[in-house]
Motif scaffolding. Structure first.
Motif, short mmCIF file in Angstrom:
data_model
loop_
_atom_site.label_atom_id
_atom_site.label_comp_id
_atom_site.label_asym_id
_atom_site.label_seq_id
_atom_site.Cartn_x
_atom_site.Cartn_y
_atom_site.Cartn_z
N LEU A 8 0.85 -1.17 0.00
CA LEU A 8 0.00 0.00 0.00
C LEU A 8 0.89 1.22 0.00
N PRO A 9 1.27 1.68 -1.19
CA PRO A 9 2.12 2.83 -1.20
C PRO A 9 1.26 4.00 -1.44
N PRO A 10 1.81 5.11 -1.41
CA PRO A 10 1.01 6.27 -1.60
C PRO A 10 0.99 6.42 -3.04
N PHE A 11 0.13 7.11 -3.52
CA PHE A 11 0.25 7.37 -4.93
C PHE A 11 0.03 8.81 -5.10
N VAL A 12 0.51 9.20 -6.03
CA VAL A 12 0.50 10.50 -6.48
C VAL A 12 -0.41 11.39 -5.79
N VAL A 13 -0.16 12.50 -6.06
CA VAL A 13 -1.12 13.41 -5.66
C VAL A 13 -0.65 14.71 -6.01
N GLY A 14 -1.56 15.46 -6.24
CA GLY A 14 -1.34 16.78 -6.61
C GLY A 14 0.05 17.14 -6.39
N LEU A 15 0.71 17.17 -5.53
CA LEU A 15 2.02 17.69 -5.56
C LEU A 15 2.91 17.00 -4.62
N VAL A 113 -5.14 -3.66 -8.76
CA VAL A 113 -4.91 -2.36 -8.12
C VAL A 113 -6.25 -1.74 -7.78
N THR A 114 -6.30 -1.11 -6.59
CA THR A 114 -7.52 -0.45 -6.14
C THR A 114 -7.14 0.88 -5.49
N ASN A 115 -8.11 1.80 -5.43
CA ASN A 115 -7.91 3.04 -4.70
C ASN A 115 -8.04 2.77 -3.21
N VAL A 116 -7.32 3.53 -2.41
CA VAL A 116 -7.36 3.38 -0.96
C VAL A 116 -8.42 4.32 -0.39
N THR A 117 -9.34 3.76 0.36
CA THR A 117 -10.39 4.56 0.98
C THR A 117 -9.79 5.56 1.96
N GLY A 118 -10.28 6.77 1.93
CA GLY A 118 -9.80 7.79 2.86
C GLY A 118 -8.72 8.69 2.28
N SER A 119 -8.26 8.43 1.06
CA SER A 119 -7.29 9.32 0.42
C SER A 119 -7.97 10.63 0.05
N ALA A 120 -7.18 11.68 -0.13
CA ALA A 120 -7.74 12.98 -0.49
C ALA A 120 -8.39 12.95 -1.87
N GLU A 178 -2.65 21.80 -3.57
CA GLU A 178 -1.27 21.38 -3.42
C GLU A 178 -1.13 20.56 -2.14
N GLY A 179 -0.42 19.46 -2.24
CA GLY A 179 -0.21 18.61 -1.08
C GLY A 179 -1.27 17.54 -0.89
N ALA A 180 -2.31 17.56 -1.71
CA ALA A 180 -3.34 16.51 -1.60
C ALA A 180 -2.70 15.16 -1.91
N ALA A 181 -3.11 14.14 -1.19
CA ALA A 181 -2.50 12.82 -1.37
C ALA A 181 -3.52 11.81 -1.87
N GLY A 182 -3.17 11.10 -2.92
CA GLY A 182 -4.01 10.02 -3.42
C GLY A 182 -3.22 8.74 -3.30
N GLU A 183 -3.86 7.66 -2.93
CA GLU A 183 -3.16 6.41 -2.71
C GLU A 183 -3.81 5.27 -3.49
N LEU A 184 -2.96 4.37 -3.98
CA LEU A 184 -3.40 3.16 -4.64
C LEU A 184 -2.83 1.96 -3.90
N ARG A 185 -3.53 0.84 -3.99
CA ARG A 185 -3.05 -0.39 -3.38
C ARG A 185 -2.83 -1.41 -4.49
N LEU A 186 -1.62 -1.95 -4.57
CA LEU A 186 -1.29 -3.00 -5.52
C LEU A 186 -1.27 -4.32 -4.76
N ASN A 187 -1.96 -5.30 -5.30
CA ASN A 187 -2.02 -6.62 -4.67
C ASN A 187 -1.46 -7.67 -5.62
N ALA A 188 -0.81 -8.68 -5.07
CA ALA A 188 -0.32 -9.82 -5.84
C ALA A 188 -0.77 -11.07 -5.12
N GLY A 189 -1.23 -12.07 -5.87
CA GLY A 189 -1.68 -13.32 -5.28
C GLY A 189 -1.30 -14.49 -6.16
N ALA A 190 -0.95 -15.61 -5.53
CA ALA A 190 -0.58 -16.81 -6.29
C ALA A 190 -1.78 -17.33 -7.07
N MET A 191 -1.51 -17.90 -8.24
CA MET A 191 -2.58 -18.42 -9.09
C MET A 191 -2.78 -19.92 -8.91
#
Length: 196
Positions: A8-15, A113-120, A178-191
């Motif tokens: 769960l890294p942060p992802f981009v955001v405005g600045l 990949v999904t958006n993280v709830t609670g991000s700006a 400026e400074g708004a934060a958006g986050e994405l979550r990347l998941n990996a799972g065995a097939m």
């Protein structure tokens, strides 16, 4: 069978974006867990003893054979040194991850990949890319671009200790402070069927 990995890294955001990561950051090198899956192990135990008053030794032995089971596990690590700065709007900003097969056999992994709830804000239309040309950073054009991930078509197949670099790119909406934060979550799972 055991399999769970996510980051769960942060992802981009405005600045600037703050970083949040469920996967270990700065983790030491990882090696597969011991003996490769499918290895046949032959083992023999022998006991030698003598009885009081007897001049000869007695010996008993027993053999056993077993096959090493596969351990399914992975580590997904966010690779960017800090939050990735972007502008508002922007066609795309990219996060970088490293997926490592830390199990003891070959394994294919599905990605999502999904958006993280609670991000700006929610980054728009996030896409997953697989490193395809050995050059650092996401390249989507040219003669040897990185490859867009298509579930069920090019799921990463990694040998034990194998790794693949993964990029997650998304568009940044207009009108962000400026400074708004958006986050994405990347998941990996065995097939492998039956893995959690």
């Amino acid at each position: 069978l055991k399999e769970v990995c996510g980051s769960l890294p942060p992802f981009v955001v405005g600045l600037m974006i703050r970083a949040a990561c469920l996967a270990a950051l700065g983790a030491p090198p990882v090696w597969a867990l011991g003996t490769p899956a499918g290895t046949v192990i032959h083992s023999t135990a022998e006991v030698t003893y003598n009885l009081a008053g007897q001049q000869s030794n007695f010996s008993i032995s027993a053999g056993s054979t077993f096959t090493v089971d596969e351990i399914i596990d992975c580590i997904l690590t966010w690779q960017d040194a800090a939050a990735v700065p972007v502008t508002s709007p922007q066609a795309g900003g990219a996060l970088t991850f490293l997926l490592t097969n830390s199990g003891n056999g070959p394994e294919s992994f599905k990605l999502s990949v999904t958006n993280v709830t609670g991000s700006a804000f929610d980054p728009l239309e996030p896409l997953i890319w697989l490193e395809g040309n050995g050059l650092p950073g996401l390249q989507t054009g040219g003669t040897t671009p990185d490859q867009p991930y298509i579930p069920g078509v090019n799921d990463p197949l990694l040998q034990a200790d194998g790794q693949v670099r993964i990029y997650v790119a998304a568009a940044i909406p207009a009108g962000l402070d400026e400074g708004a934060a958006g986050e994405l979550r990347l998941n990996a799972g065995a097939m492998t069927p039956g893995a959690a």
